[in-house]
Design a protein around this motif. Structure first.
Motif, short mmCIF file in Angstrom:
data_model
loop_
_atom_site.label_atom_id
_atom_site.label_comp_id
_atom_site.label_asym_id
_atom_site.label_seq_id
_atom_site.Cartn_x
_atom_site.Cartn_y
_atom_site.Cartn_z
N ALA A 309 -8.75 101.13 69.08
CA ALA A 309 -10.22 101.01 69.03
C ALA A 309 -10.80 100.69 70.40
O ALA A 309 -11.99 100.92 70.64
CB ALA A 309 -10.62 99.94 68.02
N HIS A 310 -9.98 100.13 71.30
CA HIS A 310 -10.46 99.78 72.64
C HIS A 310 -10.28 100.92 73.64
O HIS A 310 -10.77 100.81 74.77
CB HIS A 310 -9.72 98.54 73.14
N ALA A 311 -9.60 101.97 73.25
CA ALA A 311 -9.31 103.08 74.15
C ALA A 311 -10.32 104.20 73.94
O ALA A 311 -11.07 104.21 72.96
CB ALA A 311 -7.89 103.59 73.90
N PRO A 312 -10.36 105.18 74.85
CA PRO A 312 -11.25 106.33 74.64
C PRO A 312 -10.91 107.05 73.35
O PRO A 312 -9.75 107.12 72.95
CB PRO A 312 -10.97 107.21 75.86
N PRO A 313 -11.91 107.61 72.67
CA PRO A 313 -11.65 108.37 71.44
C PRO A 313 -10.63 109.49 71.69
O PRO A 313 -10.71 110.20 72.68
CB PRO A 313 -13.02 108.94 71.08
N PRO A 343 -1.22 118.73 78.08
CA PRO A 343 -1.75 118.13 79.30
C PRO A 343 -2.89 117.14 79.02
O PRO A 343 -3.81 117.43 78.25
CB PRO A 343 -2.27 119.34 80.10
N ARG A 344 -2.80 115.98 79.64
CA ARG A 344 -3.82 114.94 79.55
C ARG A 344 -3.74 114.10 80.83
O ARG A 344 -2.66 113.92 81.39
CB ARG A 344 -3.57 113.99 78.37
N PRO A 345 -4.86 113.51 81.26
CA PRO A 345 -4.77 112.53 82.35
C PRO A 345 -3.97 111.32 81.90
O PRO A 345 -4.08 110.87 80.75
CB PRO A 345 -6.23 112.16 82.64
N LEU A 346 -3.14 110.78 82.80
CA LEU A 346 -2.23 109.69 82.45
C LEU A 346 -2.62 108.41 83.17
O LEU A 346 -2.83 108.40 84.38
CB LEU A 346 -0.79 110.07 82.83
N PHE A 347 -2.68 107.33 82.39
CA PHE A 347 -2.93 105.99 82.93
C PHE A 347 -1.78 105.08 82.52
O PHE A 347 -1.26 105.20 81.40
CB PHE A 347 -4.24 105.41 82.39
N ASP A 421 -16.31 116.21 78.67
CA ASP A 421 -15.77 117.41 79.29
C ASP A 421 -14.32 117.23 79.76
O ASP A 421 -13.68 118.19 80.18
CB ASP A 421 -16.63 117.83 80.48
N ARG A 422 -13.81 115.97 79.69
CA ARG A 422 -12.43 115.70 80.08
C ARG A 422 -11.55 115.59 78.85
O ARG A 422 -12.00 115.20 77.78
CB ARG A 422 -12.35 114.37 80.86
N ARG A 423 -10.29 115.93 79.03
CA ARG A 423 -9.33 115.70 77.94
C ARG A 423 -9.19 114.20 77.72
O ARG A 423 -9.21 113.41 78.66
CB ARG A 423 -7.97 116.29 78.27
N ALA A 424 -9.00 113.81 76.45
CA ALA A 424 -8.72 112.41 76.16
C ALA A 424 -7.43 112.02 76.86
O ALA A 424 -6.47 112.80 76.92
CB ALA A 424 -8.60 112.19 74.65
#
Length: 448
Positions: A309-313, A343-347, A421-424
């Motif tokens: 719930a605290h992360a991006p949808p 593919p997704r941005p990684l944190f 417009d960005r991937r989750a």
């Protein structure tokens, strides 16, 4: 680690921790004397699969358990450390079904008996907890024991098992140098200490030839029937399936449920180990095991609970407790595989303790990660300061930012990564088993 509640066993362990040191000891004398006073429960166990290694021993334990349970055996499992509750170290087997963690009252009573038997003699907390393993597993019927080494091998308190059904050594690299030595040869010598004269031995994939040479020469000196990965057994992926091979032939199996290409080698070592220990495994049982295996806190995806719930949808949240450069390499490889498929941005959200090589932990992630958030860890006084950890990330070529907690880091990612417009994003909480335990506790999804 983090506790969701204070139970009877928690209170006993907290009291014992205040009386006895938490460190490991490089001798088996004290645990041997204590077990003698308890009637030598380590000699009254079902067949033991004893597993050491720098990385992969937890996965091998999970695969061994899954294989044995899929074949209908009752299996006790000892692992350490735990993630959320002390009880996770002791899983008691159930015939024809899934094992369960020891009940709180049972563990508390065993700990009281061990303290009485020790009668005030010098002992460490880890030795007390290991003695509890032997008492519990000797007093509850089962067909097999899967026993994970705590630290090293030769001097680990679990190494009082004199005649294991099989000894297994998983991948070796540098970790715990203060205890085990600063070369892979020295570490391998310590791990090889679990091999017993004339007893079967299985060696998992080894990245370093020097480690493999030590293990093979030790097994040969002790007359151990030996199976080494890549020579006597192997596994590879073919058309989305796992192909396992040993001297008995080929098996066409589902890919393991645990993510990452490295899990094929871990699964293969477990199959060969269970067979070497004398247990019959049908192809159908192995198939069920590959599909059902689980290992909390190791590339575990959080799909429910409080943290998403605290992360991006739509974000993927993963947790992994690997904490040394060797573990980071296989984690980064697993993430790269995910990136190829989805593919997704990684944190990264990272917390580490100050005995770990944070700089070389971060290096494998260069080029994969958009940003690293460093956070404090609850449950240890050996935490690396998040500011210092962020500096290590920077030195490894990553962008690091200290934060106050996992939740704060997730909310920061949400604030910068919610562009439609960005991937989750894909988010990995990593760097320490302590932090993995914090995450599962915060998420209210402890291991079961």
């Amino acid at each position: 680690m983090t506790h969701l509640s204070t139970s009877l066993a928690d209170r006993e362990i907290e009291r014992l921790a205040s009386l006895h040191p938490k460190r490991h000891t490089l001798s088996l004398d004290r645990i041997t004397a204590l077990l003698g006073k308890l009637g030598n429960p380590e000699r009254k166990l079902p067949p033991v699969i004893h597993i050491a290694g720098t990385n992969g021993k937890g996965s091998a334990s999970a695969f061994c358990r899954a294989l044995l349970e899929a074949a209908g055996y009752a299996v006790h499992v000892h692992t350490s450390p735990h993630l959320v509750k002390w009880h996770e170290r002791y899983r008691l087997g159930v015939k024809g079904g899934r094992g369960r963690y020891v009940e709180d009252e049972v563990l508390a009573e065993v700990l009281r008996r061990i303290e009485a038997a020790n009668d005030g003699q010098p002992i460490t907390l880890f030795e007390i907890l290991t003695a509890a393993t032997f008492v519990l597993f000797s007093e509850h019927p089962a067909d097999a024991v899967v026993m994970e080494v705590g630290l090293g091998g030769r001097h680990d308190a679990t190494n009082v098992v004199e005649s294991p059904a099989v000894s297994v050594v998983m991948p070796i690299s540098l970790d715990h140098q203060a205890f085990l030595g600063d070369s892979v040869e020295l570490v391998a010598t310590e791990k090889a200490g679990i091999l017993k004269r004339g007893r079967p031995a299985v060696v998992g994939f080894q990245q370093f030839d020097a480690a493999l040479d030590v293990l093979v020469s030790t097994a040969e000196r002790l007359g151990c029937p030996l199976w080494t990965y890549g020579q006597d057994y192997s596994a590879h992926e073919e058309f989305g399936r796992m192909i396992y091979q040993d001297e008995t032939g080929l098996a066409d199996l589902p890919l393991p449920a645990l993510p990452g290409r490295h899990q094929l080698a871990n699964a293969a070592a477990a199959i060969r180990a269970v067979r070497a220990a004398g247990f019959a495994l049908s192809d159908e049982a192995i198939e069920r095991a590959m599909s059902s295996v689980e290992w909390p806190g190791r590339m575990q995806r959080l799909t429910e609970g409080r943290l998403p719930a605290h992360a991006p949808p739509g974000a993927e949240i993963w947790v992994d407790g690997g904490h040394n450069p060797g573990a980071a390499e296989v984690i980064a490889e697993a993430l790269a595989e995910l990136e190829e498929r989805r593919p997704r941005p990684l944190f990264l959200i990272v917390g580490m303790i100050n005995t770990k090589d944070s700089l070389n932990y971060f290096r494998p992630f260069e080029g994969l990660v958009e940003r690293v958030y460093t956070v404090p860890i609850r449950g240890t006084d050996a935490m690396t300061d998040p500011v210092v950890l962020a500096t290590s990330a920077y030195d490894a070529g990553l962008v690091g930012q200290p934060m106050g907690s996992i939740v704060e880091a997730l909310e920061e990612i949400r604030s910068i990564a919610s562009d439609p417009d960005r991937r989750a994003p894909r988010i990995l909480i990593c760097g320490s088993l302590y932090l993995a335990g914090n995450a599962l506790a915060d998420n209210e999804t402890p291991p079961v």
